[in-house]
Scaffold this active site. Sequence first.
Site, PDB file in Angstrom:
ATOM      1  N   GLU A  29      87.581  53.442  91.976  1.00  0.00           N
ATOM      2  CA  GLU A  29      86.266  53.224  92.593  1.00  0.00           C
ATOM      3  C   GLU A  29      85.801  51.772  92.493  1.00  0.00           C
ATOM      4  OE1 GLU A  29      86.591  57.576  91.654  1.00  0.00           O
ATOM      5  OE2 GLU A  29      87.038  55.714  90.576  1.00  0.00           O
ATOM      6  N   HIS A  56      85.294  70.817  88.446  1.00  0.00           N
ATOM      7  CA  HIS A  56      85.846  70.026  89.546  1.00  0.00           C
ATOM      8  C   HIS A  56      87.170  70.644  90.001  1.00  0.00           C
ATOM      9  CE1 HIS A  56      87.430  66.492  91.714  1.00  0.00           C
ATOM     10  NE2 HIS A  56      86.182  66.116  91.804  1.00  0.00           N
ATOM     11  N   HIS A  66      84.771  64.754  85.563  1.00  0.00           N
ATOM     12  CA  HIS A  66      85.899  64.717  86.503  1.00  0.00           C
ATOM     13  C   HIS A  66      86.564  63.364  86.612  1.00  0.00           C
ATOM     14  CE1 HIS A  66      82.745  62.902  88.971  1.00  0.00           C
ATOM     15  NE2 HIS A  66      83.712  62.405  89.720  1.00  0.00           N
TER      16      HIS A  66
END
Length: 389
Positions: A137, A240, A208
């Site tokens: 990310e 998740h 998660h």
Amino acid sequence: MVSSATVRILCVAGTRPEAIKLAPILLAAAERPNLDCRLCATGQHDALFDEALRDFGLSPDVRLAAPPHDPSPDVMVSRFADTIEPMLMDERPDIVLVQGDTNSAYAGALAAYRLGIPIGHVEAGLRSHDIALPWPEERNRVMIDRLADLLFAPTPESAANIEFERDVVKGRCLITGNTGIDALLTMRSRLLVGGPVKGRRLILLTCHRRESIGSGIEAICAAALRLADRGDVDILCPVHPNPAVAETVHNFLGRHSAISLTGALPYRDAVMAMVRAHVILTDSGGVQEEAPALGTPVLVLREVTERPEGIASGNLLLVGTDPDRIVAETNRLLDEPALHAAMARPAFPFGLGDASAKILDAIEQYFSSAPSDDHPLPFARTWIMDSAR
């Protein structure tokens, strides 16, 4: 440039959080006759993506077949981008909007950049300042910001991150607030929420993150078992779907009477759970934004966060994945009313619920202005928007 004609906006997204955070933009754009805003689903989450949209009465306008799954984020981005690019050639939008830091968002921005289509990045400027935490990310959002023409920063802190990177980030930055708060307040207004729930207090647990898979998730589960043994709490854990997460969580937590494991909650149910929780234990970025506005204390199960505004407002506390730290800080919130009350004061560090309007205002202004030195049109835009017609 686009003049008074309708501006065609195409949102490219693939995960449940993206669906939630783009929904308010789609709804707000539908009220503006000069905007044509459509949504392309990459297929990254599919069922969860569609379920989140249904809570807002929406569905994708374009649906792509997800390429074969690969555990490598780089391979996934490449495959998504190769699928998205021909779709953009068919749709020919004036601008592509991507949200956040997912592989779908990065792929959408990359495909648009290849074709010279302007890019808007919703939730720009977030930084953990550690390229590996969270991975991928942090890499994705850094790269999207470098490609974007319009950067919609949710807070002054995120805008400051962009300004610090002006040697490589060239787009126009605007502070808009976070569209996740738009979605949250919209959904909160639709729910019938009573007073405090009597009896056993609720702990909402979500985990998660890729960097926690394995020993980190096991440590979080060990802490949850110790908390469940208190006897005066119920723990709700939406699991998740990632098999590497789900198998560990079910193996550790599936047999305790005080722990309820569910699938991913529909968005309206997730908001209700956050409202009713006494404390939230999470590694989710979205929950870090939403819970302060609801006045629910959050212990963040990560070593670093790209959302320091919630720490500064006093609603979030970083605790990592050490079981002793998680248990100690949760027990304090359960046993010390004054501490809980201090963290439970609603705050709005991520906006007041008007981010979507600000983003659409900025897009309209962008396409009504003549190019200038500080507002250039992308180098190849005429290739797709004019020559290809």
